[in-house]
Design an enzyme around this catalytic site. Sequence first.
Site, mmCIF file in Angstrom:
data_model
loop_
_atom_site.group_PDB
_atom_site.id
_atom_site.type_symbol
_atom_site.label_atom_id
_atom_site.label_comp_id
_atom_site.label_asym_id
_atom_site.label_seq_id
_atom_site.Cartn_x
_atom_site.Cartn_y
_atom_site.Cartn_z
ATOM 1 N N ARG A 164 17.235 3.974 11.976
ATOM 2 C CA ARG A 164 16.160 3.097 11.463
ATOM 3 C C ARG A 164 16.751 2.004 10.578
ATOM 4 O O ARG A 164 16.287 0.858 10.585
ATOM 5 C CB ARG A 164 15.125 3.910 10.690
ATOM 6 C CG ARG A 164 14.231 4.745 11.595
ATOM 7 C CD ARG A 164 13.113 5.398 10.823
ATOM 8 N NE ARG A 164 12.182 4.431 10.248
ATOM 9 C CZ ARG A 164 11.346 4.709 9.254
ATOM 10 N NH1 ARG A 164 11.332 5.912 8.723
ATOM 11 N NH2 ARG A 164 10.529 3.793 8.799
ATOM 12 N N GLN A 169 3.769 0.636 1.245
ATOM 13 C CA GLN A 169 4.230 1.963 1.680
ATOM 14 C C GLN A 169 5.469 1.806 2.546
ATOM 15 O O GLN A 169 6.102 2.791 2.904
ATOM 16 C CB GLN A 169 3.147 2.640 2.525
ATOM 17 C CG GLN A 169 1.850 2.868 1.791
ATOM 18 C CD GLN A 169 0.785 3.396 2.739
ATOM 19 O OE1 GLN A 169 0.585 4.594 2.851
ATOM 20 N NE2 GLN A 169 0.106 2.520 3.429
ATOM 21 N N VAL A 194 9.149 1.007 3.966
ATOM 22 C CA VAL A 194 10.506 1.207 3.457
ATOM 23 C C VAL A 194 11.436 0.124 4.004
ATOM 24 O O VAL A 194 12.633 0.134 3.741
ATOM 25 C CB VAL A 194 11.007 2.625 3.812
ATOM 26 C CG1 VAL A 194 10.161 3.677 3.100
ATOM 27 C CG2 VAL A 194 10.974 2.869 5.326
ATOM 28 N N HIS A 211 7.306 4.434 -1.170
ATOM 29 C CA HIS A 211 7.915 5.550 -0.431
ATOM 30 C C HIS A 211 9.416 5.411 -0.229
ATOM 31 O O HIS A 211 9.982 6.043 0.653
ATOM 32 C CB HIS A 211 7.207 5.704 0.929
ATOM 33 C CG HIS A 211 5.763 6.078 0.795
ATOM 34 N ND1 HIS A 211 4.821 5.837 1.770
ATOM 35 C CD2 HIS A 211 5.095 6.682 -0.221
ATOM 36 C CE1 HIS A 211 3.636 6.272 1.360
ATOM 37 N NE2 HIS A 211 3.773 6.786 0.153
ATOM 38 N N CYS A 223 29.669 11.460 -9.038
ATOM 39 C CA CYS A 223 29.691 12.908 -9.304
ATOM 40 C C CYS A 223 30.155 13.733 -8.092
ATOM 41 O O CYS A 223 30.271 14.954 -8.192
ATOM 42 C CB CYS A 223 28.315 13.384 -9.782
ATOM 43 S SG CYS A 223 27.100 13.473 -8.469
ATOM 44 N N GLY A 251 -2.756 -3.419 7.029
ATOM 45 C CA GLY A 251 -1.919 -2.667 7.963
ATOM 46 C C GLY A 251 -1.606 -1.234 7.585
ATOM 47 O O GLY A 251 -0.475 -0.792 7.761
ATOM 48 N N THR A 252 -2.619 -0.514 7.122
ATOM 49 C CA THR A 252 -2.383 0.919 6.894
ATOM 50 C C THR A 252 -3.537 1.733 7.465
ATOM 51 O O THR A 252 -4.697 1.319 7.371
ATOM 52 C CB THR A 252 -2.198 1.258 5.399
ATOM 53 O OG1 THR A 252 -2.083 2.682 5.264
ATOM 54 C CG2 THR A 252 -3.343 0.783 4.537
ATOM 55 N N SER A 253 -3.211 2.904 8.026
ATOM 56 C CA SER A 253 -4.255 3.773 8.576
ATOM 57 C C SER A 253 -4.982 4.537 7.470
ATOM 58 O O SER A 253 -5.996 5.166 7.724
ATOM 59 C CB SER A 253 -3.621 4.775 9.547
ATOM 60 O OG SER A 253 -2.697 5.583 8.847
HETATM 61 P P1 NAD Z 1 0.271 3.821 10.158
HETATM 62 O O1 NAD Z 1 1.223 3.695 11.288
HETATM 63 O O2 NAD Z 1 -0.334 5.134 9.889
HETATM 64 O O3 NAD Z 1 -0.931 2.780 10.406
HETATM 65 C C1 NAD Z 1 -0.694 1.461 10.811
HETATM 66 C C2 NAD Z 1 -1.947 0.643 10.649
HETATM 67 O O4 NAD Z 1 -1.619 -0.725 10.871
HETATM 68 C C3 NAD Z 1 -3.074 0.995 11.638
HETATM 69 O O5 NAD Z 1 -4.271 1.149 10.907
HETATM 70 C C4 NAD Z 1 -3.169 -0.244 12.562
HETATM 71 O O6 NAD Z 1 -4.503 -0.598 12.919
HETATM 72 C C5 NAD Z 1 -2.596 -1.327 11.688
HETATM 73 N N1 NAD Z 1 -1.908 -2.400 12.434
HETATM 74 C C6 NAD Z 1 -1.087 -2.318 13.521
HETATM 75 N N2 NAD Z 1 -0.634 -3.527 13.875
HETATM 76 C C7 NAD Z 1 -1.177 -4.402 12.991
HETATM 77 C C8 NAD Z 1 -1.104 -5.808 12.822
HETATM 78 N N3 NAD Z 1 -0.365 -6.578 13.622
HETATM 79 N N4 NAD Z 1 -1.808 -6.375 11.809
HETATM 80 C C9 NAD Z 1 -2.576 -5.625 10.974
HETATM 81 N N5 NAD Z 1 -2.694 -4.282 11.090
HETATM 82 C C10 NAD Z 1 -1.999 -3.687 12.080
HETATM 83 O O7 NAD Z 1 1.018 3.249 8.888
HETATM 84 P P2 NAD Z 1 0.885 3.603 7.327
HETATM 85 O O8 NAD Z 1 -0.561 3.762 6.972
HETATM 86 O O9 NAD Z 1 1.698 2.595 6.624
HETATM 87 O O10 NAD Z 1 1.548 5.053 7.143
HETATM 88 C C11 NAD Z 1 2.778 5.373 7.743
HETATM 89 C C12 NAD Z 1 3.835 5.943 6.801
HETATM 90 O O11 NAD Z 1 5.097 5.802 7.474
HETATM 91 C C13 NAD Z 1 4.000 5.206 5.495
HETATM 92 O O12 NAD Z 1 4.158 6.143 4.496
HETATM 93 C C14 NAD Z 1 5.297 4.380 5.628
HETATM 94 O O13 NAD Z 1 6.160 4.598 4.527
HETATM 95 C C15 NAD Z 1 5.994 4.907 6.836
HETATM 96 N N6 NAD Z 1 6.396 3.816 7.795
HETATM 97 C C16 NAD Z 1 7.001 2.690 7.335
HETATM 98 C C17 NAD Z 1 7.369 1.663 8.228
HETATM 99 C C18 NAD Z 1 8.039 0.427 7.713
HETATM 100 O O14 NAD Z 1 8.683 0.486 6.654
HETATM 101 N N7 NAD Z 1 7.893 -0.725 8.365
HETATM 102 C C19 NAD Z 1 7.113 1.798 9.592
HETATM 103 C C20 NAD Z 1 6.495 2.980 10.039
HETATM 104 C C21 NAD Z 1 6.140 3.981 9.118
#
Ligand code: NAD
Length: 238
Positions: free
Chosen positions: A56, A88, A90, A108, A143, A178-180
């Site tokens: 990743r 959220q 990384v 995170h 360490c 962009g979060t579920s």
């Molecule tokens: P999630 O994958 O659960 O949800 C993604 C959300 O983004 C969905 O609701 C979807 O409708 C929405 N989405 C998708 N494409 C989009 C776009 N182009 N524009 C706007 N919205 C869009 O993600 P989450 O809620 O962030 O939870 C996942 C966990 O995994 C987090 O804790 C995170 O740390 C980690 N994660 C991070 C990354 C990263 O750093 N880029 C990637 C994947 C997962």
Amino acid sequence: MARVVLFSGAGISAESGISTFRESGGLWDRYDVNVVCNYDSMQKNEAITIEFYDKRRADLEDKEPNYAHDVIADLKEKYPDDIAVITQNVDNLFEKAGLKHEDVIHLHGFMTEVRCQNQQCNKIFDIGYKSLYDAHNGFCPRCGTGFRPNIVFFGEAVPMYEELNRQIQDCELFVVIGTSGNVVGVNTIAQYVQRSILNNYEPSPAIEDALFSKVLYKKATDAIEEIAEEIEAVLESR
Ligand code: NAD
């Protein structure tokens, strides 16, 4: 404390080619999150856990920020004290868009960093896109203890949630992009703040959109100008 809190998740980076978690695809499909993202992953499945994060991390090298990251970086530069950028994610796309690392609150963890597993030491090193094993041979130079990815795994404490709670205290506008909502409960925050905007590509079962003042179901890059206008209206209002 910020007047505007911009809270993002994997969806904001989707258009940059980094796959989201719930919608899956790419790297996430090839690994079991319970094996590589759990609180005991480093004890029980060290080699595969390190391999997953190495991949990743390497995957981030050629990824570029998209228009949504760029607009947020510009807003934060214009209103440094009034906006909190909390994510959220990384990945380092806000930093690639020009924000200083200390100006982004990564709840995170941060993919390009590794952390000494000795809790007394806990030293963090940014290793860029390298394998964990290629950074001081995988051992802390201070360490001698082995490194781990500086990522919060499922079941681990999340000290940065205190910072999220602090930032929303006096928040006038809470923006979710962009979060579920499965990991951090944005419904509760939306009920607490004066005004809120939800932008996701599609509805999520974990988010009650009626709690938000405005809902934008579209890509983040298509929504960000309307979001920026609302933020400027709030911040210019006094
Ligand atoms: P999630 O994958 O659960 O949800 C993604 C959300 O983004 C969905 O609701 C979807 O409708 C929405 N989405 C998708 N494409 C989009 C776009 N182009 N524009 C706007 N919205 C869009 O993600 P989450 O809620 O962030 O939870 C996942 C966990 O995994 C987090 O804790 C995170 O740390 C980690 N994660 C991070 C990354 C990263 O750093 N880029 C990637 C994947 C997962």
